[in-house]
Design a protein around this motif. Structure first.
Motif, mmCIF file in Angstrom:
data_model
loop_
_atom_site.group_PDB
_atom_site.id
_atom_site.type_symbol
_atom_site.label_atom_id
_atom_site.label_comp_id
_atom_site.label_asym_id
_atom_site.label_seq_id
_atom_site.Cartn_x
_atom_site.Cartn_y
_atom_site.Cartn_z
ATOM 1 N N LEU A 154 0.812 -1.213 0.000
ATOM 2 C CA LEU A 154 0.000 0.000 0.000
ATOM 3 C C LEU A 154 0.849 1.269 0.000
ATOM 4 O O LEU A 154 0.484 2.264 -0.629
ATOM 5 C CB LEU A 154 -0.932 -0.004 1.216
ATOM 6 N N THR A 155 1.970 1.243 0.713
ATOM 7 C CA THR A 155 2.811 2.434 0.774
ATOM 8 C C THR A 155 3.670 2.605 -0.474
ATOM 9 O O THR A 155 4.259 3.669 -0.673
ATOM 10 C CB THR A 155 3.728 2.393 2.009
ATOM 11 N N GLU A 156 3.758 1.589 -1.317
ATOM 12 C CA GLU A 156 4.562 1.674 -2.539
ATOM 13 C C GLU A 156 3.696 1.699 -3.794
ATOM 14 O O GLU A 156 4.188 1.503 -4.905
ATOM 15 C CB GLU A 156 5.546 0.493 -2.612
ATOM 16 N N ARG A 157 2.380 1.905 -3.614
ATOM 17 C CA ARG A 157 1.460 2.003 -4.744
ATOM 18 C C ARG A 157 1.415 0.716 -5.580
ATOM 19 O O ARG A 157 1.277 0.752 -6.802
ATOM 20 C CB ARG A 157 1.812 3.202 -5.627
ATOM 21 N N ILE A 158 1.549 -0.407 -4.904
ATOM 22 C CA ILE A 158 1.420 -1.726 -5.537
ATOM 23 C C ILE A 158 0.092 -2.325 -5.084
ATOM 24 O O ILE A 158 -0.230 -2.293 -3.888
ATOM 25 C CB ILE A 158 2.591 -2.651 -5.147
ATOM 26 N N GLU A 159 -0.672 -2.865 -6.006
ATOM 27 C CA GLU A 159 -1.980 -3.428 -5.676
ATOM 28 C C GLU A 159 -1.804 -4.749 -4.931
ATOM 29 O O GLU A 159 -1.194 -5.687 -5.449
ATOM 30 C CB GLU A 159 -2.775 -3.675 -6.957
ATOM 31 N N PRO A 160 -2.328 -4.871 -3.693
ATOM 32 C CA PRO A 160 -2.208 -6.149 -2.982
ATOM 33 C C PRO A 160 -3.355 -7.101 -3.321
ATOM 34 O O PRO A 160 -4.487 -6.667 -3.563
ATOM 35 C CB PRO A 160 -2.271 -5.730 -1.508
ATOM 36 N N ILE A 161 -3.040 -8.379 -3.337
ATOM 37 C CA ILE A 161 -4.036 -9.440 -3.530
ATOM 38 C C ILE A 161 -3.751 -10.512 -2.491
ATOM 39 O O ILE A 161 -2.591 -10.895 -2.274
ATOM 40 C CB ILE A 161 -3.956 -10.041 -4.940
ATOM 41 N N LEU A 162 -4.784 -11.006 -1.849
ATOM 42 C CA LEU A 162 -4.640 -12.068 -0.854
ATOM 43 C C LEU A 162 -5.019 -13.396 -1.496
ATOM 44 O O LEU A 162 -6.124 -13.553 -2.003
ATOM 45 C CB LEU A 162 -5.539 -11.776 0.343
ATOM 46 N N CYS A 163 -4.074 -14.335 -1.501
ATOM 47 C CA CYS A 163 -4.313 -15.662 -2.067
ATOM 48 C C CYS A 163 -4.259 -16.685 -0.934
ATOM 49 O O CYS A 163 -3.206 -16.917 -0.337
ATOM 50 C CB CYS A 163 -3.268 -15.991 -3.134
ATOM 51 N N LEU A 164 -5.403 -17.279 -0.634
ATOM 52 C CA LEU A 164 -5.525 -18.222 0.476
ATOM 53 C C LEU A 164 -5.534 -19.641 -0.071
ATOM 54 O O LEU A 164 -6.441 -20.022 -0.823
ATOM 55 C CB LEU A 164 -6.801 -17.929 1.262
ATOM 56 N N THR A 165 -4.527 -20.421 0.300
ATOM 57 C CA THR A 165 -4.389 -21.784 -0.198
ATOM 58 C C THR A 165 -4.878 -22.808 0.838
ATOM 59 O O THR A 165 -5.135 -22.464 1.990
ATOM 60 C CB THR A 165 -2.922 -22.083 -0.548
ATOM 61 N N LYS A 166 -5.004 -24.049 0.396
ATOM 62 C CA LYS A 166 -5.369 -25.185 1.248
ATOM 63 C C LYS A 166 -6.756 -25.008 1.887
ATOM 64 O O LYS A 166 -6.968 -25.324 3.066
ATOM 65 C CB LYS A 166 -4.312 -25.424 2.338
ATOM 66 N N SER A 167 -7.708 -24.504 1.087
ATOM 67 C CA SER A 167 -9.067 -24.327 1.607
ATOM 68 C C SER A 167 -9.775 -25.657 1.838
ATOM 69 O O SER A 167 -10.845 -25.689 2.446
ATOM 70 C CB SER A 167 -9.893 -23.462 0.648
ATOM 71 N N ASP A 168 -9.179 -26.758 1.366
ATOM 72 C CA ASP A 168 -9.730 -28.072 1.665
ATOM 73 C C ASP A 168 -9.445 -28.486 3.108
ATOM 74 O O ASP A 168 -10.036 -29.446 3.614
ATOM 75 C CB ASP A 168 -9.148 -29.123 0.704
#
Length: 317
Positions: free
Chosen positions: A140-154
């Motif tokens: 956020l402070t470097e103007r990069i878009e963050p995305i949250l990738c959640l693995t092992k939802s099984d």
């Protein structure tokens, strides 16, 4: 004795006079650094993978994956060929961290990334909210878009993690072992995305599924819940559908000694104007400490949930 009898001492530096002028390198070609290994750089120039080293005139200036650089010399890409990087373009974005929170020296990890994909397992090991928060701050402070990738939802449900970051409007994608990756591919298509996460969260497995020719090493999680390091260097990989993913080594810490509360406020425009009314040096942690943000929220300029999310990230620094 005359001057012919005096032996002249050879000049060990040569006889050519020194000059501050540097070659213009008008024939240089523009490329992108896709790998770094012990002073050698892999540079993609017109779809040719070239091995290069820094030119002497660059001094100690180092390059990272994602840098746009100008190269001269042997650009054939043949084995044992070597080119030179003579200059670099200004970076659009930088992802940086310090070794720990007391280290004043910033280390640039990746340059010119559009997105930071924070990969976190839902189980084995469970989510590390401290690391997620710190990666969010770095993005956020470097103007990069963050995305949250959640693995092992099984192995565990994603809802509690998604709810925790709802007020930050961070896109979240959920994956499971052997499941489809259509949503992930859609977010990455046409972008330069860097993947960050603890070892053992399934990052390399995800990379191998997205880029079948990647062959990134995968490992198991140790009995103490710490992942075994499986990637030893950052590398950029081209996605079949367009765009790039940059795989980084599994990290155990993400220092943010270089980030201040004012840096983080930039990512919260609904709170930024209210913070101007705070006293100089305000840490923005509570009304009791003199922070004006609580009154700003009470006036309807933002929401209590947004302020709580901002302060959650502040405390995680």
């Amino acid at each position: 004795m005359d001057e012919d009898d005096v032996r002249s001492r050879a000049n060990p530096r040569g006889t050519r006079p020194r000059s501050k002028q540097r070659p213009a390198h008008d024939d240089a070609e523009l490329g992108t650094v896709f790998a770094v290994d012990r002073g050698r750089y892999g540079v993609l120039v017109d779809d040719v993978e070239v091995t290069a080293m820094r030119a002497r005139e660059l001094g100690r200036t180092s390059m990272v994956v994602g840098d746009r650089v100008w190269v001269v010399g042997d650009l054939s890409g043949r084995p044992d060929s070597l080119a030179r990087i003579v200059r670099a373009e200004e970076r659009r974005t930088v992802l940086r961290r310090t070794a720990d929170d007391n280290d004043p020296h910033e280390r640039v990890i990746v340059a010119n990334a559009d997105q930071l994909v924070i990969v976190s397992a839902l189980a084995e090991p469970g989510p590390s909210f401290g690391l997620i928060d710190r990666c969010l701050i770095a993005a956020l402070t470097e103007r990069i878009e963050p995305i949250l990738c959640l693995t092992k939802s099984d192995l565990a449900p994603p809802d509690p993690v998604i709810e925790r970051y709802k007020e930050l409007d961070v896109p979240a994608v959920v994956t499971r072992k052997g499941g489809p990756l259509d949503e992930v591919r859609a977010l990455l298509r046409g972008k330069e995305s860097v993947l960050v996460g603890h070892s053992g969260v399934g990052k390399s497995t995800l990379i191998n599924a997205l880029v079948p020719t990647a062959y990134r090493a995968t490992g198991v999680v140790s009995a103490i819940g710490k992942g075994r390091h499986t990637s030893s260097s950052a590398v950029a990989l081209r996605l079949p559908e367009g765009g790039w993913v940059i795989d980084t080594p599994g990290i155990r810490s993400f220092g943010l000694a270089h980030v201040t509360p004012d840096d983080l406020l930039w990512a919260f425009p609904d709170l930024e104007d209210g913070a101007v009314q705070c006293l100089p040096g305000c840490e923005h942690l509570s009304a009791e400490a003199g922070c004006h943000l609580d009154a700003w929220v009470a006036e309807g300029h933002s929401t209590p949930a947004r302020l709580a999310a901002f302060r959650q990230l502040l405390v995680s620094r």
